[in-house]
Design an enzyme around this catalytic site. Structure first.
Site, PDB file in Angstrom:
ATOM      1  N   GLU A  49       0.818  -1.222   0.000  1.00  0.00           N
ATOM      2  CA  GLU A  49       0.000   0.000   0.000  1.00  0.00           C
ATOM      3  C   GLU A  49       0.853   1.274   0.000  1.00  0.00           C
ATOM      4  OE1 GLU A  49      -2.791  -0.352   3.254  1.00  0.00           O
ATOM      5  OE2 GLU A  49      -4.148  -1.573   2.051  1.00  0.00           O
ATOM      6  N   GLU A  61      -6.627  -7.621  -0.896  1.00  0.00           N
ATOM      7  CA  GLU A  61      -7.263  -7.495   0.415  1.00  0.00           C
ATOM      8  C   GLU A  61      -8.726  -7.099   0.255  1.00  0.00           C
ATOM      9  OE1 GLU A  61      -5.362  -5.036   3.324  1.00  0.00           O
ATOM     10  OE2 GLU A  61      -3.363  -5.866   2.942  1.00  0.00           O
TER      11      GLU A  61
END
Length: 817
Positions: A127, A196
């Site tokens: 991320e 995710e």
């Protein structure tokens, strides 16, 4: 627990297990690697492979994961000149060394897929796109370096970067979020990956408990594959427990249950696990068409309804997904000459473009009820249906605790310097605790000034995180908590010298954001005493004595039962509550195989150990009374505030103790209590699912597992829907507490018969189910008769599970390590 968790994941329809690699766990000291016990990564990967599943290894090495310091070892911040996660030579050198170590270990053990192992993908970074802009050009250069470094290690499998839109062409950029059906990678040559899918959310001390309805979760997954998705991962499918001091911060709880399909203790969370299992089976029935088509054909079916059709070229292979994205209304649509009714915010899956085998809003899986001491713990009626049973045991002990006072202030090796030092620079995260101690002189004139003006001095700290406890002359006068908040505390000082002692505490190091190495802990800015005769007294540059940690912590009194060296004394009821106190006792393990928890609801804040194992921090902070929903509506986009539970109650009171850490008798429990609590009221409990319910209508589809492809046709061995009830292994259905085929009302805990009811319902269910671990029964008039013609009937059942006679002996759980 690993074999059991892997088996339950596979049974639930998973093909791939995904896991992070925690740098702080594998290299706690620079150059000293740890691949033992819970950090035996090779063993875990091999277990996954032996089960027939693949593995996606997310090395990072930044992982976030609500883990202490985002998975970075704290020693990393002490490398001279280091700046994390940017084009910084010291950081890149350390990062490459660790990533190479992990890749080399996996290759040496022949664990990559080209070697016959289960690892099919790796991940570098995590991320980073969320914070890349804060590093400017150096951030962009770092992304390219990380990608080149990873590929250059010769792992031989693809690398992923999640939430990284500028990932190079040889790295797959992936999506993280609640919904990823609109995601497209930065090249049409790359597959569409969802690394995710947040099926719940994390929890903070004093916060509410998030819950994501499975109807919405299934909708998100179906939409992803409907619109061209290739690979989807649940975060988390099992979250578990952040034992010790591994929870991140600020202020994340010890439990990492995450509202996952497999709960913190390894039990199935129903109906989430069961409905997802059905969803996975339905999607896999579409696999021939999904892999044959380059892309789906889009067909608009209505203002908020659409179909995506996958066809296998010149073959007859065809699968379709029909979606109703209207949040409020059902819709009946026409598709290829047939009519289909779609509930709001749902997807129907047609593996042959004809027969719908599943709709994401129709949940046929059973529900498991969560109660504490036979009472519901959920604050919402339908917010968290996947509940579990906590059986009350006898109190942990009856008047047999011992106690030891923790010194206030200096107790051992310490040092004195001028000025306020940053918390982590002193502790190196060896402990949550750091004493800051200085001495303040108060003159007669100061005392007279306060009396004449009816004022009192105050201590002001410009900025503090996470917790501070303020002592004057050995007495606790106040506390504060927060994330870099100002602290103002009125103080009572005596004429002459006064000892000011500040106990600074961390409750999980920052695990997310840019420049983690600069966040630190403790205090920032100035520390001032106000309202003295001659003005404020600035203590910032005074002489301060620093004492790291707790005496009992460094003596490791939690790891031994030696009373001779620690001055333990018997605890009496009159001595509680007491601050900064150690307590210990012994307990016998509960019989059976059910997971064990310690109920700490009578305590304040501290840490706990069982047989030397650190089970985590505890804190009985209470969630706000508002912000929970009476009814959780799955329809519409989800966020972590939508379906909260547990309002007005402590965020966490039960703490998991793995049975592999226990012995049959004489288990040592040691607590360090900061604020005062009553250890005499602590109890040990086992967690089990004692009540299961199901609610299936006759207009539901036959079980998705009964469908199969045969000679080019999709067929089913069952024409009607089927209800299934199943107790946990080692349990049997002891009784049917409610059963009604007709128009029953309410939910599992409140079922009542409606105007239409088949009187034989209970007897039929009892005969089919009682004494069995599981049972199935067809939901149709042919089984129950037709109590009300021309009305859609529903079968609602509530059953009670009890341990089988052979399952009550004590169990160590050693086979689950």
């Amino acid at each position: 627990m690993w074999p059991d968790l892997i088996a339950k994941s596979k049974e639930g329809g998973a093909d791939v297990v995904q896991t992070y690699v925690f740098w702080s766990g594998h290299e706690p000291v620079r150059g000293q690697y740890n691949f033992e016990d819970r950090y035996d990564l090779v063993k875990f990967v091999k277990l996954v492979g032996e089960s027939g599943l693949y593995l996606h290894l997310r090395i990072g090495p930044y992982v976030c994961a609500e883990w202490n310091f985002g998975g970075f070892p704290v020693w990393l911040r002490d490398i001279p000149g280091i700046v994390f996660r940017t084009d910084n030579a010291p950081f890149k050198e350390e990062m490459k060394r660790f990533v190479k170590k992990i890749v080399d270990v996996m290759r040496d053990e022949s664990l990559f897929s080209w070697q016959g192992g289960p690892i099919i993908m790796l991940q570098i970074e995590n991320e980073y796109g969320n914070i890349e802009g804060e590093y400017g050009q150096k951030g962009k250069d770092y992304v390219k370096w990380a990608a080149n470094m990873a590929v250059g290690l010769g792992a031989g499998v693809p690398w992923v970067m999640c939430k990284q839109t500028d990932a190079p062409e040889y790295i797959i950029d992936a999506c993280n979020g609640y919904y990823c059906d609109g995601f497209k990678p930065n090249s049409n040559k790359k597959p569409v990956l969802w690394t995710e899918n947040w099926d719940g959310w994390y929890t903070t001390w004093g916060g509410r408990l998030p819950h994501r309805p499975v109807e919405d979760l299934a909708f998100a997954v179906a939409r992803f594959y409907q619109r061209g998705g290739s690979f989807q991962n649940y975060y988390m499918f099992f979250g578990g427990t952040n034992f010790g001091r591994t929870s991140g911060g600020p202020n994340y709880v010890t439990s990492y249950d995450y509202d996952a399909p497999i709960d913190e203790y390894g039990l199935l969370s129903q109906p989430k696990w069961g409905h997802l299992k059905d969803l996975h089976a339905a999607i896999k029935l579409c696999e021939p068409a999904l892999v044959a088509a380059d892309s789906p054909q889009y067909i608009k079916l209505g203002s908020s309804q659409e179909a995506h059709v996958y066809r296998g070229g010149n073959t007859s292979i065809c699968s379709a997904f029909l979606a109703n994205i209207d949040e409020h209304q059902s819709s009946t649509v026409q598709f290829l000459g047939r009519s289909y009714t779609l509930p709001p915010w749902s997807v129907s899956i047609l593996p042959d473009c004809k027969n719908a085998v599943l709709n994401t809003a129709k949940v046929g899986a059973q529900t498991s009820i969560k109660v504490a001491d036979l009472e519901p713990t959920s604050s919402a009626k339908t917010s968290a249906p996947e509940l579990l049973m906590v059986q009350k045991e006898d109190p942990l002990v009856a008047g047999s605790w011992m106690t030891l006072k923790e010194p206030i202030g200096v107790w051992g090796d310490n040092f004195t310097v001028q000025g306020i030092w940053e918390h982590l620079n002193v502790t190196k995260d060896r402990s949550d605790y750091l004493w800051y101690i200085t001495r303040v002189y108060v003159s007669d004139e100061d005392v007279a000034h306060w009396k004449e003006n009816a004022v009192s001095p105050s201590l002001r700290i410009d900025s503090m995180r996470d917790v501070v406890r303020i002592f004057i002359n050995g007495q606790l006068i106040g506390s504060a908590k927060g994330d870099w908040v100002e602290v103002v505390q009125q103080v009572q000082l005596e004429q002459g010298y006064n000892d000011l002692m500040l106990l600074s505490q961390t409750v999980g190091l920052q695990n997310y954001g840019a420049f983690l190495e600069k966040d630190g802990a403790g205090f920032k800015g100035q520390i001032i005493l106000t309202d003295f005769k001659n003005g404020d007294v600035n203590l910032t540059h005074s002489q301060w004595t620093y004492q790291v940690g707790l005496k009992g912590e460094f003596m490791k009194i939690f790891a031994t039962d030696d009373n001779g060296n620690s001055n333990w004394t018997d605890l009496t009821q009159e001595e509680v509550p007491s601050i900064l106190s150690w307590y210990k006792t012994h307990f016998d393990s509960p019989a059976g195989k059910d997971p064990v928890v310690i109920d700490m609801s009578s305590m304040g804040k501290g840490e706990a150990w069982v047989n030397g194992h650190h089970i985590g921090r505890y804190w009985t902070l209470v969630a706000p009374k508002d912000g929970c929903q009476e009814n959780c509506d799955y329809r519409g986009a989800y966020d972590s505030d939508k379906c909260n539970t547990n309002c007005g109650k402590p965020t966490q009171t039960r703490y998991h103790v793995p049975r592999s850490w226990l012995q049959p008798t004489d288990n040592l429990l040691v607590l360090f209590e900061e604020t005062g609590g009553n250890p005499f009221k602590i109890s040990v409990k086992t967690v089990s699912i004692e009540t299961v319910c199901a609610h299936v209508s006759e207009d539901y589809y036959p079980p998705v597992q009964t469908w199969s492809h045969s000679n080019g046709e999709l067929i089913t061995s069952q024409k009607n829907p089927v209800m299934q009830l199943k107790c946990e292994d080692g349990y049997t259905i002891a009784s049917i507490d409610f059963a009604s085929y007709g128009t029953p009302q309410g939910s599992c805990q409140t079922y009542t018969t409606g105007k239409c009811h088949a009187s034989t319902s209970a007897s039929i269910l009892s005969k089919a189910c009682e004494g069995q671990n599981s049972c199935k029964i067809e939901v149709s008039n042919s089984v129950f008769g037709d109590p009300c013609p021309r009305t859609v009937k529903t079968l609602a059942v509530k059953a009670r599970c009890k341990p089988s006679p052979t399952s009550t002996s004590w169990h160590t759980g050693l086979s689950e390590i």
